[in-house]
Design a protein around this motif. Structure first.
Motif, short mmCIF file in Angstrom:
data_model
loop_
_atom_site.label_atom_id
_atom_site.label_comp_id
_atom_site.label_asym_id
_atom_site.label_seq_id
_atom_site.Cartn_x
_atom_site.Cartn_y
_atom_site.Cartn_z
N SER A 177 0.81 -1.21 0.00
CA SER A 177 0.00 0.00 0.00
C SER A 177 0.84 1.27 0.00
N LYS A 179 -0.70 4.07 0.61
CA LYS A 179 -1.59 4.97 1.34
C LYS A 179 -1.26 5.05 2.83
N GLU A 207 -2.45 -3.74 -1.34
CA GLU A 207 -3.54 -3.09 -2.06
C GLU A 207 -3.70 -3.75 -3.43
N ASN A 208 -4.94 -3.96 -3.83
CA ASN A 208 -5.23 -4.56 -5.13
C ASN A 208 -6.10 -3.61 -5.95
N LEU A 209 -5.51 -3.05 -7.00
CA LEU A 209 -6.26 -2.14 -7.87
C LEU A 209 -6.65 -2.81 -9.19
N ASN A 243 -8.04 -4.07 0.16
CA ASN A 243 -6.90 -3.59 0.94
C ASN A 243 -6.79 -4.51 2.15
#
Length: 883
Positions: A177, A179, A207-209, A243
């Protein structure tokens, strides 16, 4: 070093670092980190565009000029970004390591992110704003005063600009991440450490976008030789847009190599995200790992790995000579290396988080550290100010969480130094309540974010008010910034303060987080006094402080203020805009005090002629002699040493507080010095310009002399290679003043002279002392042709400026200006008629009046000062024999 040389070296270092960062990312790591330090355009608001490379500040020059203040406004940076097709389908970020102090990042004219605060990293996601053809990055930066952003005031300069490295980060859609407040997204703790065994906990935030995906999280510990020690794999089913947090326990690490200043053994933890289907590495981060445990005890001090350790080191500011705070990587690292070479084992990263390279160097070199946010001097009682403080604390902790060197998080410095509402006590009490509430919020937040480390709140030496407000009850450790014998009192008060803390706050561990005295390396004195800025007073001051801290187990440690001189634009004094308390100059040249610390801290035999810094000297011959006796110091951790002058022994001297001292009969010209103790030796050459005791002695030929009026100190003008010496009352056959007294200033802080910035010169000490009410200056020189220069500056009057708040016992009196008019006659002939320094030239302005004088008939030179109104003055005098 010339400014152009520093810039050239800096750009070379920048190029090399850019090349290696750009070309050395791991090919299988799943991510690319590429430097974006080059090819920027910059302009101030409504200014002219120029090409710059990063790091960059727009305040590298204006903080050093004679005009008060410096540009605090908007700066605009622009750069093109070219991305090839391989970047499509990736997640792309800009990583800023430091932007001062408010930043807005735009991509192709659209705002992609904002950040508040000068000293922490932040990451901006830019993928949605890219066109992958002709993208333009624009960063709008301002260092304007904002009452909701700390620091509000401080004894250092608030440089503006993108002053640390900027990188482009390209990751796969599944990644650690970005963030988590500028951190790597991986957080490491060691819940159990002993000499026998250790446990490691690794928390990873992923995180997986992209679409749903099954991945493995693999964490591996490697030793310093690259051998795998332990590994663990966890499986994770990630939802689209998910997330997730994965916590892994790596236990039973047998007989770990322990991290310490003597042996800073570093393991490495590599954490990977692996695609279960393709077995490819989607992302990877690496972090240092050091096994150590520690505690602070209110009675016995600090312990590392169950062994007592006195923490001795320094604080550090990040700016550098000619560069401001835009300091290249190699120079950042060199500072930590210089601290290590000094024998220090602790760095107070003050008064703000600094470049990530600094703590990396601490990890590698074995320097323990504290880090703090810039809540200094005063606060604003607003929700926004509080939020910004809390945000800064979280960013600081999370970004630096994995450094084994860090043992302390701090959050306030001298917060009651500028107490508001002095004339409204009820309102002041409300303000104090708000300060205490903010401190408690920061304390609670810090303990929640990281229970494994200690907390620190730093106070100045006003014992009563910090106890009254309740700030000494909140943190786990109390830091005291103590300047007894400098800003207030005498050095003897220091020990009394330490003992008072131990008696009245017996349950609180303590650190002396600041102590120091200014040492302008150009100023020397044989009769040093408080605030003369001499190197000799600073040596005396530090000896007392080191002795008192080392003999008291309950003092966990002391941090000299400061590792190096640093910029403080509002300061004036002998070197305007520079705080001279550094053990190194702002260009990192060691002062005598640095060598003193080596003598105290070295674990091997140490011997150093500290006065070797003063390689060019001058002085008046002893009576009708061919030599001038002056003191010389040698720093050592040995019991005694023997000094030789031009091959002849001057005897063996016992070391007192790690210093051996001799009275050396310097001869005119070259003086070869060699000191010996056991199998250690040191040597230096000192060039001495001997002044005749009487001009008629003819034992010493007179060439020239430079005299400071009203002064007890020597001044070394390194630019013109001139040596200035203190004055003396007139002695027949010699030289000196008749009548008057030294200028004493308008406050009790300085025993003589002025601390005002003298305009139109870099040699302020020449003009900051003077003889007031002088009647004559006589020089019984033999017949011949001479060049005579008289130096003046009006020290009384001008713009009234706020006294430095740090001068705690400053009783500043209102200056009483007088209309000073006088004439100067040389051998009876008028040289300056009815001169009015203030009216004719301006206040605190350097004035030099030069002339030729023909001396004949054995009359010498007599300078008469005839007052018309007020008292005549003379600041300095220079005489050179022409033939």
């Amino acid at each position: 070093m010339k400014k152009s040389s520093v810039r050239t070296k800096s750009l070379l270092i920048l190029f090399l670092i850019t090349f290696f960062v750009t070309n050395s990312f791991a090919q299988d790591s799943g991510r690319k980190l590429i430097s974006l330090n080059d090819q920027w355009e910059f302009k101030k608001e409504n200014g002219v565009t120029e090409k710059v490379n990063l790091p960059h500040t727009w305040n590298d020059k204006d903080v050093m000029d004679d005009e008060p203040g410096y540009y605090r406004g908007l700066g605009i940076y622009k750069r093109k970004l070219k991305l090839d097709d391989s970047a499509k389908g990736k997640d792309i970020y800009l990583v800023f390591n430091g932007v001062a102090q408010e930043a807005e990042v735009l991509i192709n004219g659209k705002t992609a992110g904002k950040h508040i605060g000068s000293y922490t990293r932040f990451t901006v996601a830019i993928t949605p704003f890219l066109n992958y053809k002709d993208d333009v990055i624009e960063v709008r930066v301002t260092n304007r005063f904002n009452e909701d952003i700390p620091p509000l005031t401080a004894d250092f300069t608030f440089f503006g600009g993108i002053y640390r490295n900027v990188n482009l980060l390209i990751t796969n859609p599944v990644h650690f991440s970005q963030k988590e407040n500028g951190s790597s997204g991986v957080f490491i703790t060691t819940p159990q450490v002993s000499a026998a065994t250790a446990k490691v906990q690794v928390k990873s935030i992923i995180e997986n976008l992209s679409l749903a995906k099954k991945v493995q999280i693999q964490t591996t510990i490697f030793n310093a030789q690259g051998k795998e020690i332990l590994s663990q794999i966890s499986t994770l089913n990630m939802l689209s847009g998910g997330n997730d947090t994965v916590v892994q326990e790596l236990n039973n690490i047998k007989q770990p190599e322990l991290w310490s200043p003597e042996s800073p053994y570093l393991y490495r933890i590599v954490t990977k995200i692996i695609d279960m289907k393709t077995k490819t590495v989607l992302d990877q981060v690496s972090n240092p790992l050091g096994f150590r445990w520690f505690k602070f005890d209110a009675n016995q001090g600090f312990f590392l790995n169950d062994k007592p350790l006195k923490l001795i080191g320094a604080s550090r500011h990040q700016d550098y000579e000619y560069l401001g705070n835009a300091t290249p990587d190699a120079l950042q690292i060199r500072d930590v290396e210089l601290l290590k070479k000094m024998g220090g084992n602790f760095l107070r990263v003050a008064h703000y988080p600094q470049d990530p390279l600094v703590l990396e160097a601490c990890d590698r070199l074995g320097i323990l550290a504290s880090v703090e946010i810039p809540v200094i001097n005063t606060i604003t009682e607003s929700e926004t100010f509080t939020k910004n403080c809390l945000d800064m604390q979280v960013e600081m902790i999370r970004q630096n969480f994995n450094h084994p060197s860090i043992i302390i998080w701090a959050y306030m410095n001298e917060i009651l130094l500028r107490t508001k509402f002095e004339n409204d006590k009820p309102r002041q009490q409300i303000y104090f309540d708000h300060v205490r509430e903010l401190a408690q919020k920061l304390e609670d937040l810090t303990r929640k974010e990281d229970p494994s480390r200690y907390t620190l709140l730093v106070n100045h030496g006003a014992w009563d008010i910090y106890n009254k407000v309740g700030l000494t009850k909140i943190p786990m450790i109390i830091g005291w910034n103590l300047y007894n014998g400098w800003y207030s009192g005498s050095p003897a008060d220091f020990a009394k303060f330490l003992d008072q803390h131990h008696k009245e706050l017996a349950d609180k561990p303590m650190l002396v987080t600041e102590y120091g005295a200014d040492a302008d390396p150009r100023i020397r004195s044989f009769s040093p006094v408080r605030f003369d800025k001499s190197v000799e007073y600073c040596i005396y001051f530090n000896q007392i402080y080191l002795n008192e801290m080392l003999k008291r187990p309950f003092v966990s440690g002391g941090m000299a203020w400061n590792l190096a001189d640093f910029n403080s634009e509002t300061r004036e004094e002998t070197m305007p805009h520079i705080n001279n308390k550094g053990l190194l100059t702002i260009g990192r040249k060691p002062k005598d005090t640095y060598f003193l610390y080596q003598a105290y801290l070295a674990d091997q035999p140490y011997l150093k002629i500290t006065s070797a810094q003063w390689q060019d000297r001058t002085g008046v011959a002893d009576s009708a002699s061919l030599f001038c006796t002056q003191p010389l110091q040698v720093a050592t951790n040995l019991k005694s040493a023997e000094l030789f002058l031009n091959g002849k022994s001057l005897g063996i001297k016992e070391a007192v507080d790690h210093v051996c001292s001799w009275q050396v009969p310097f001869v005119d010209g070259l003086n070869q010095l060699r000191v010996v103790a056991g199998n250690k030796s040191d040597e230096t050459d000192i060039n001495f310009q001997l002044q005749p005791y009487r001009f008629t002695d003819q034992l010493v030929s007179f060439k020239n002399m430079n005299v400071l009026l009203g002064s007890k100190r020597f001044y070394i003008d390194e630019n013109q290679h001139q040596l200035w010496m203190p004055d003396q009352p007139y002695r027949k056959g010699s030289w000196g003043w008749i009548g008057g007294e030294p200028y004493k200033g308008t406050n009790n802080r300085i025993t003589y002279g002025s601390d005002k910035n003298i305009l139109d010169t870099n040699d302020d000490p020449i003009y900051q002392t003077q003889q007031v009410g002088i009647q004559q200056f006589k020089m019984d020189v033999p017949d011949g042709e001479y060049e005579l220069s008289l130096y003046f500056a009006e020290l009384v009057g001008g713009i009234s400026k706020e006294a430095l708040v740090y001068n705690l016992d400053n009783t500043h009196k209102k200056e009483v200006e007088e209309n000073r008019i006088f004439s100067v006659l040389i051998n009876g002939a008028t040289f300056l008629n009815n001169i009015n320094l203030a009216k004719d030239f301006g206040y605190t302005t350097a004035i030099i009046k030069k002339t030729r004088v023909t001396v004949q008939n054995g009359k010498g030179i007599t300078i008469d000062f005839t007052p018309v109104e007020g008292k005549a003055v003379l600041n300095a005098l220079q005489l050179r024999k022409v033939y």
